[in-house]
Scaffold this active site. Structure first.
Site, mmCIF file in Angstrom:
data_model
loop_
_atom_site.group_PDB
_atom_site.id
_atom_site.type_symbol
_atom_site.label_atom_id
_atom_site.label_comp_id
_atom_site.label_asym_id
_atom_site.label_seq_id
_atom_site.Cartn_x
_atom_site.Cartn_y
_atom_site.Cartn_z
ATOM 1 N N ARG A 18 27.776 52.996 61.445
ATOM 2 C CA ARG A 18 29.364 52.903 61.630
ATOM 3 C C ARG A 18 29.612 54.192 62.316
ATOM 4 N NH1 ARG A 18 30.388 52.109 55.470
ATOM 5 N NH2 ARG A 18 28.444 52.751 55.227
ATOM 6 N N SER A 394 40.167 97.742 90.848
ATOM 7 C CA SER A 394 40.687 96.204 90.696
ATOM 8 C C SER A 394 39.733 95.330 91.880
ATOM 9 C CB SER A 394 42.135 95.921 90.971
ATOM 10 O OG SER A 394 42.846 96.375 89.563
HETATM 11 C C1 UD1 Z 1 26.221 55.202 48.517
HETATM 12 C C2 UD1 Z 1 26.129 54.916 47.013
HETATM 13 C C3 UD1 Z 1 27.579 54.338 46.345
HETATM 14 C C4 UD1 Z 1 28.551 55.435 46.731
HETATM 15 C C5 UD1 Z 1 28.372 56.323 47.980
HETATM 16 C C6 UD1 Z 1 28.990 57.527 47.876
HETATM 17 C C7 UD1 Z 1 24.071 53.442 46.694
HETATM 18 C C8 UD1 Z 1 23.438 52.239 46.500
HETATM 19 N N1 UD1 Z 1 25.513 53.508 46.845
HETATM 20 O O1 UD1 Z 1 26.796 54.024 49.063
HETATM 21 O O2 UD1 Z 1 27.714 53.898 45.190
HETATM 22 O O3 UD1 Z 1 29.875 55.250 46.179
HETATM 23 O O4 UD1 Z 1 27.162 56.454 48.228
HETATM 24 O O5 UD1 Z 1 29.042 58.181 49.114
HETATM 25 O O6 UD1 Z 1 23.396 54.229 46.286
HETATM 26 N N2 UD1 Z 1 20.047 56.780 52.746
HETATM 27 C C9 UD1 Z 1 18.722 56.840 53.179
HETATM 28 N N3 UD1 Z 1 17.785 55.605 53.236
HETATM 29 C C10 UD1 Z 1 18.473 54.378 53.032
HETATM 30 C C11 UD1 Z 1 19.959 54.253 52.666
HETATM 31 C C12 UD1 Z 1 20.607 55.413 52.757
HETATM 32 O O7 UD1 Z 1 18.179 57.697 53.320
HETATM 33 O O8 UD1 Z 1 17.751 53.257 53.068
HETATM 34 C C13 UD1 Z 1 20.769 57.850 52.616
HETATM 35 C C14 UD1 Z 1 21.751 57.803 53.874
HETATM 36 O O9 UD1 Z 1 21.494 58.650 55.055
HETATM 37 C C15 UD1 Z 1 22.806 58.616 53.340
HETATM 38 C C16 UD1 Z 1 22.921 58.156 51.726
HETATM 39 O O10 UD1 Z 1 21.401 57.854 51.465
HETATM 40 O O11 UD1 Z 1 22.794 60.181 53.471
HETATM 41 C C17 UD1 Z 1 23.962 57.333 51.456
HETATM 42 O O12 UD1 Z 1 23.746 56.259 51.924
HETATM 43 P P1 UD1 Z 1 25.011 55.252 52.528
HETATM 44 O O13 UD1 Z 1 24.360 53.873 53.264
HETATM 45 O O14 UD1 Z 1 25.815 56.123 53.169
HETATM 46 O O15 UD1 Z 1 25.605 54.855 51.194
HETATM 47 P P2 UD1 Z 1 26.931 54.189 50.899
HETATM 48 O O16 UD1 Z 1 27.047 52.768 51.314
HETATM 49 O O17 UD1 Z 1 27.941 55.272 51.335
#
Ligand code: UD1
Ligand code: CA
Length: 462
Positions: A18, A394
Site C-alpha cells: 500500500r 568581499s
Molecule cells: C496486523 C495485525 C492486526 C493489528 C495490526 C496493527 C495480524 C494478523 N494482524 O495487521 O491485528 O491490528 O497489525 O498494526 O497480525 N509481516 C511479515 N510477514 C508477513 C506479514 C507481515 O513480516 O507475512 C510484517 C510486516 O512487515 C509488518 C507487520 O508484520 O511489519 C504487520 O503486518 P501487516 O501486514 O502490516 O499487518 P496488518 O494487516 O496491519
C-alpha cells in the site's frame, strides 16, 4: 524482576504494497531515521539477549539497516504468524536453554516507546501472570485494525482480523497493536498449530490467542496510547506518524531548555540535540546528525544536517550547514552562507553570500561577503585553510588547495591561487586604471552619434 532471557523478533518482511514504493516499507524515514531504526532503538532499551529482524528475500538494504541485529528470511509473505516462525532457527540456542521470553514487535510502528515495552515486560513479572500478554489500544478510528475480544475476566478470548470480523465485532473499539510477549517455547508451540483458513489465507499471529483460550489458558492485555502503535501502511499513515513524531521531538527539545518560537514550523530529526537556551526562530529544518550547543540563536529559514554548532553561535537567517560543518564558539554565520565539511574557529565570521567547502577557518577570521572556496577541480576536492584573524575581502575566490596565513589580508575581488603568508596583504586582481575625462568624452561621442541618426518612427504618415 526475573532474570529470564529476552528474545525479540521484529517483523519487517511485509511487502508494504500500500506504500506503492520501491523502498521496503520499514526503510521509509520518520524524523530522518528509517522506521525500523526507531523500533530497534526502543527495543534496545530492554537489553534483549537476542534480537532477530524478519525480512523478505532480497531485502539486503533492510538487513544492512538492521545490523548488528541478525536477520531471518521469511521465504513467502504468508502472514505474521508465519513470519515469527521464520525467526525460530536464529533463536534456537536461546530456546534450547529453556525459560526464555519472546517479544514480537512490528517494524512498521515507529512511535512505539520503550516505556510501553517495559510495561509489557513487567506485566509478565508477578507470580501467576499470564503466559502471553498482548498489547491493545483504542484509536479514534479503529479502521481496519484487528479487534480484541476479551472475556468477563478481562483476558483475551480472541483477536479477529478486520477482514474476518462480522459487523458486531467491527463495533469493538479495542484494537490489536500486534505486539505480543510470552514464554518463548509456549509461543512457538502455539505458532506451529496456526492454520490459514481465513479471509486473507494467512497464518495470523493473532490466532494464538484463541488457541490458548480454548485450552483454558488466559492471555493478558496491556493498553497503550493509540498514537504509539499507529501502524504505517500507506503514505498518508506515514505523514500522520511523522507529524506525531515531530510533536514528540519538539516537546522534548523544549523540555530540555530550547525555545522554539513557532514549534509547528521547526522540523527535527530523531537525533537532533539542542542545548540550553537555544532559540530557534520559525521555519528551521534540522536534518540528521545535528548537535547544537548552549545559547545558540538560529534565525528563520536555516537548513542544517550533519553539523556541529558550538555554544553562543548566531546562525542565519537563510544559512545552510551541510555534513561536516563545525562552528566554534560564538561564530557568526549569516544569510545565504553555505558551509560543507568545513570548520570555523571561535568567533569566526562569515556573514553574507558565501560558500565554504572543505575548509578550515581560524579563530576570529572574517570572511567577507561573496567569498567562495573553489574546492572542486572537476575531478578532486581540495582544502582551503584560512588562518586565525585573517580578513578575506568581499568577492574573493580561494582556489584550493590554498592557504591564507594567520592575520593575512586578502583584497576584495581577489582570485587567490597561491598561498598567502602570515600577516601579508594579497591582491589578486588586475590593477585599476583611471583615465581622466574618459567618461565625459565617451558620453559626448555617444550623444553626437545619436543626434546624427534619424529618429525612428517620427516621419511616418499618420
Ligand atoms: C496486523 C495485525 C492486526 C493489528 C495490526 C496493527 C495480524 C494478523 N494482524 O495487521 O491485528 O491490528 O497489525 O498494526 O497480525 N509481516 C511479515 N510477514 C508477513 C506479514 C507481515 O513480516 O507475512 C510484517 C510486516 O512487515 C509488518 C507487520 O508484520 O511489519 C504487520 O503486518 P501487516 O501486514 O502490516 O499487518 P496488518 O494487516 O496491519
Ligand atoms: Ca500494519
Amino acid at each position: 524482576m526475573s532474570d529470564r532471557k529476552l528474545a525479540v523478533v521484529v517483523l519487517a518482511a511485509g511487502k508494504g504494497s500500500r506504500m506503492k514504493s520501491d523502498l521496503p516499507k520499514v526503510l521509509h524515514p520518520v524524523a530522518g531515521r528509517p522506521m525500523l531504526g526507531h523500533v530497534l532503538a526502543s527495543v534496545a532499551t530492554l537489553a534483549p539477549a537476542q534480537c532477530v529482524v524478519v525480512v523478505a528475500p532480497g531485502m539486503a538494504d533492510v538487513e544492512a539497516a538492521a545490523a548488528p541485529a541478525r536477520c531471518a528470511v521469511q521465504s513467502k509473505p504468508l502472514g505474521t504468524g508465519h513470519a515469527v516462525a521464520a525467526a525460530r532457527d536464529a533463536l534456537a540456542p536461546l530456546l534450547t536453554e529453556g525459560g526464555a521470553e519472546l517479544l514480537v514487535v512490528f517494524g512498521d510502528c515507529p512511535l512505539m516507546t520503550s516505556d510501553t515495552l517495559q510495561r509489557l515486560v513487567a506485566a509478565r513479572r508477578p507470580a501467576g501472570a499470564p503466559e502471553i500478554v498482548g498489547l491493545a489500544f483504542r484509536p479514534a478510528d479503529p479502521a481496519a485494525y484487528g479487534r480484541v475480544i476479551v472475556d468477563e475476566a478481562g483476558c483475551i478470548e480472541k483477536i479477529v482480523e478486520f477482514a474476518d470480523a462480522d459487523s458486531a465485532q467491527r463495533q469493538i473499539d479495542l484494537c490489536n497493536a500486534g505486539i505480543v510477549i510470552g514464554d518463548a517455547a509456549r509461543l512457538f508451540a502455539l505458532i506451529e498449530r496456526l492454520g490459514s483458513h481465513n479471509a486473507q489465507g494467512e497464518y495470523y499471529l493473532t490466532d494464538i490467542f484463541s488457541l490458548a483460550h480454548a485450552e483454558g489458558r488466559a492471555a493478558g492485555v496491556v493498553e497503550c496510547p493509540a498514537e504509539e502503535v499507529l501502524g504505517v501502511n500507506s503514505r498518508a499513515d506515514l505523514a500522520l506518524v511523522e507529524a506525531l513524531m515531530q510533536q514528540r521531538l519538539r516537546g522534548r527539545a523544549m523540555a530540555a531548555g530550547a525555545t522554539l518560537v513557532d514549534p509547528a514550523t521547526v522540523w527535527l530529526s530523531a537525533d537532533t540535540r539542542l542545548g540550553r537556551d537555544v532559540t530557534v526562530q520559525p521555519s528551521v529544518f534540522f536534518g540528521p546528525g545535528v548537535t547544537v550547543g548552549d545559547r545558540v540563536e538560529i534565525r528563520s529559514f536555516c537548513h542544517l544536517e550533519g553539523a556541529e554548532v558550538g555554544d553562543d553561535v548566531v546562525l542565519g537567517p537563510f544559512a545552510r550547514l551541510r555534513p561536516g560543518a563545525k562552528l566554534g564558539r560564538a561564530a557568526h554565520v549569516g544569510n545565504f552562507v553555505e558551509i560543507k565539511n568545513a570548520e570555523l574557529g571561535e568567533g569566526a565570521k562569515a556573514n553574507h553570500l558565501t560558500y565554504l567547502g572543505d575548509a578550515t577557518v581560524g579563530a576570529a577570521a572574517n570572511v567577507g561577503a561573496g567569498t567562495i572556496t573553489c574546492n572542486y577541480d572537476g575531478f578532486l576536492k581540495h582544502r582551503t585553510s584560512i588562518g586565525a584573524g585573517a580578513f578575506i575581502g568581499s568577492n574573493t575566490a580561494l582556489v584550493a588547495p590554498v592557504t591564507v596565513g594567520d592575520g593575512a589580508l586578502v583584497a576584495a575581488g581577489s582570485t587567490i591561487t597561491e598561498d598567502v603568508p602570515d600577516d601579508a596583504l594579497a591582491v589578486g586582481r588586475s590593477a585599476q586604471q583611471n583615465r581622466d575625462g574618459a567618461a565625459a568624452r565617451f558620453r559626448a561621442e555617444r550623444q553626437a552619434h545619436k543626434a546624427a541618426q534619424p529618429a525612428p518612427g517620427k516621419n511616418k504618415a499618420s
